[in-house]
Motif scaffolding. Structure first.
Motif, mmCIF file in Angstrom:
data_model
loop_
_atom_site.group_PDB
_atom_site.id
_atom_site.type_symbol
_atom_site.label_atom_id
_atom_site.label_comp_id
_atom_site.label_asym_id
_atom_site.label_seq_id
_atom_site.Cartn_x
_atom_site.Cartn_y
_atom_site.Cartn_z
ATOM 1 N N VAL A 96 0.850 -1.187 0.000
ATOM 2 C CA VAL A 96 0.000 0.000 0.000
ATOM 3 C C VAL A 96 0.892 1.244 0.000
ATOM 4 N N VAL A 97 0.606 2.171 -0.931
ATOM 5 C CA VAL A 97 1.337 3.438 -0.973
ATOM 6 C C VAL A 97 0.432 4.628 -0.693
ATOM 7 N N ASN A 98 -0.889 4.415 -0.743
ATOM 8 C CA ASN A 98 -1.826 5.489 -0.440
ATOM 9 C C ASN A 98 -3.142 4.878 -0.001
ATOM 10 N N LEU A 99 -3.749 5.463 1.043
ATOM 11 C CA LEU A 99 -5.037 5.005 1.548
ATOM 12 C C LEU A 99 -5.847 6.218 1.967
ATOM 13 N N ASN A 100 -7.031 6.372 1.381
ATOM 14 C CA ASN A 100 -7.953 7.450 1.738
ATOM 15 C C ASN A 100 -9.268 6.818 2.162
ATOM 16 N N VAL A 101 -9.760 7.211 3.341
ATOM 17 C CA VAL A 101 -10.975 6.624 3.892
ATOM 18 C C VAL A 101 -11.947 7.738 4.256
ATOM 19 N N ASN A 102 -13.209 7.553 3.885
ATOM 20 C CA ASN A 102 -14.269 8.486 4.237
ATOM 21 C C ASN A 102 -15.339 7.717 5.016
ATOM 22 N N PHE A 103 -15.590 8.140 6.242
ATOM 23 C CA PHE A 103 -16.595 7.506 7.092
ATOM 24 C C PHE A 103 -17.902 8.282 6.974
ATOM 25 N N SER A 104 -19.001 7.590 6.672
ATOM 26 C CA SER A 104 -20.291 8.275 6.592
ATOM 27 C C SER A 104 -21.306 7.739 7.599
ATOM 28 N N ARG A 105 -21.071 6.551 8.128
ATOM 29 C CA ARG A 105 -21.939 5.956 9.145
ATOM 30 C C ARG A 105 -21.089 5.099 10.076
ATOM 31 N N GLU A 106 -21.600 4.886 11.273
ATOM 32 C CA GLU A 106 -20.925 3.990 12.213
ATOM 33 C C GLU A 106 -21.126 2.538 11.781
ATOM 34 N N LEU A 107 -20.156 1.724 12.100
ATOM 35 C CA LEU A 107 -20.257 0.271 11.955
ATOM 36 C C LEU A 107 -20.327 -0.311 13.360
ATOM 37 N N HIS A 108 -21.110 -1.391 13.524
ATOM 38 C CA HIS A 108 -21.330 -1.957 14.844
ATOM 39 C C HIS A 108 -21.071 -3.459 14.862
ATOM 40 N N TRP A 109 -20.778 -3.971 16.042
ATOM 41 C CA TRP A 109 -20.647 -5.394 16.264
ATOM 42 C C TRP A 109 -22.030 -6.016 16.183
ATOM 43 N N GLY A 110 -22.123 -7.270 15.708
ATOM 44 C CA GLY A 110 -23.393 -7.990 15.719
ATOM 45 C C GLY A 110 -24.055 -8.123 14.364
ATOM 46 N N ALA A 111 -23.534 -7.469 13.330
ATOM 47 C CA ALA A 111 -24.101 -7.599 11.981
ATOM 48 C C ALA A 111 -22.952 -7.699 10.981
ATOM 49 N N LEU A 112 -23.120 -8.550 9.984
ATOM 50 C CA LEU A 112 -22.083 -8.714 8.966
ATOM 51 C C LEU A 112 -21.810 -7.402 8.243
ATOM 52 N N VAL A 113 -20.579 -7.247 7.803
ATOM 53 C CA VAL A 113 -20.164 -6.110 6.979
ATOM 54 C C VAL A 113 -19.790 -6.663 5.617
ATOM 55 N N MET A 114 -20.257 -6.019 4.573
ATOM 56 C CA MET A 114 -19.916 -6.424 3.212
ATOM 57 C C MET A 114 -18.862 -5.458 2.676
ATOM 58 N N ALA A 115 -17.727 -6.006 2.260
ATOM 59 C CA ALA A 115 -16.657 -5.207 1.657
ATOM 60 C C ALA A 115 -16.776 -5.351 0.149
ATOM 61 N N ARG A 116 -17.117 -4.257 -0.513
ATOM 62 C CA ARG A 116 -17.231 -4.239 -1.972
ATOM 63 C C ARG A 116 -15.957 -3.633 -2.532
ATOM 64 N N THR A 117 -15.351 -4.343 -3.467
ATOM 65 C CA THR A 117 -14.076 -3.926 -4.027
ATOM 66 C C THR A 117 -14.149 -3.937 -5.540
ATOM 67 N N THR A 118 -13.638 -2.882 -6.137
ATOM 68 C CA THR A 118 -13.511 -2.805 -7.583
ATOM 69 C C THR A 118 -12.182 -2.128 -7.883
ATOM 70 N N VAL A 119 -11.812 -2.091 -9.142
ATOM 71 C CA VAL A 119 -10.546 -1.495 -9.548
ATOM 72 C C VAL A 119 -10.839 -0.178 -10.249
ATOM 73 N N GLU A 120 -10.308 0.899 -9.712
ATOM 74 C CA GLU A 120 -10.506 2.211 -10.330
ATOM 75 C C GLU A 120 -9.547 2.427 -11.498
ATOM 76 N N ARG A 121 -8.303 1.969 -11.316
ATOM 77 C CA ARG A 121 -7.296 2.235 -12.352
ATOM 78 C C ARG A 121 -6.148 1.247 -12.215
ATOM 79 N N ILE A 122 -5.617 0.823 -13.353
ATOM 80 C CA ILE A 122 -4.395 0.026 -13.362
ATOM 81 C C ILE A 122 -3.345 0.866 -14.075
ATOM 82 N N GLY A 123 -2.313 1.240 -13.343
ATOM 83 C CA GLY A 123 -1.234 2.048 -13.901
ATOM 84 C C GLY A 123 -0.082 1.174 -14.352
ATOM 85 N N ASN A 124 1.087 1.792 -14.494
ATOM 86 C CA ASN A 124 2.260 1.036 -14.902
ATOM 87 C C ASN A 124 2.662 0.036 -13.817
ATOM 88 N N SER A 125 2.872 0.520 -12.588
ATOM 89 C CA SER A 125 3.264 -0.370 -11.487
ATOM 90 C C SER A 125 2.259 -0.328 -10.340
#
Length: 177
Positions: A96-125
């Motif tokens: 990892v060389v850069n990480l930006n996170v924006n929180f808009s709601r709280e996450l809580h214990w007791g319910a599953l969290v779904m991590a959705r991942t896609t690729v924004e860009r593929i550069g040279n390296s």
């Protein structure tokens, strides 16, 4: 490219269930606020995302009763690994060389969290992943992570191999419209 520019407040008020993602870039400095805290968000449709479920552990909560913010980068890494390593079978080393996170709601214990991942860009390296964390049908976190592919002997970035480019292509973020 069809994009919509909005302010920080409307990110939090965004309609629930819409598969969209942001990229942030610094803009003008409002009075009394450092420029680094002001971001412009460009929305694009998040299609062809990979989804991994995460079961929050009680030990990941803090004294306020929600998931501690330090846990989120770990969950994002789990989501990327589930796509890159488990789903696609890639074993190319990354860092990892850069990480930006924006929180808009709280996450809580007791319910599953779904991590959705896609690729924004593929550069040279580098590969830039767009991610969201959802809980109870609400988007709670949006993130953008850039990783570089590494030569493990020299510890230097190398070109993203063609095999990985091909594997990631179905998950590339597309422009809305």
């Amino acid at each position: 490219m069809a994009t919509e520019t909005t302010d920080n407040a409307s990110v939090i008020n965004d309609a629930v269930g819409v598969k969209q993602f942001f990229t942030g870039q610094p803009t003008r400095k409002p009075i009394g606020q450092p420029a680094s805290l002001t971001l412009r968000y460009e929305y694009r449709t998040m299609c062809h995302y990979f989804e991994a479920s995460i079961k929050p552990r009680f030990s990941e909560t803090d004294m306020r009763g929600h998931i501690n913010n330090t846990v989120i980068p770990v969950w994002l890494a789990d989501g990327r690994a589930a796509l890159f390593r488990e789903e696609l079978g890639s074993r190319i080393p990354t860092m990892v060389v850069n990480l930006n996170v924006n929180f808009s709601r709280e996450l809580h214990w007791g319910a599953l969290v779904m991590a959705r991942t896609t690729v924004e860009r593929i550069g040279n390296s580098s590969i830039r992943f767009a991610q969201e964390l959802w809980q109870n049908k609400h988007r709670c976190v949006q993130a953008c992570t850039t990783v570089v592919t590494l030569d493990m002997e020299t510890r230097r970035p190398i070109r993203v191999p063609d095999r990985e480019r091909t594997l990631l292509e179905p998950y590339l973020l597309t422009d809305a419209g």
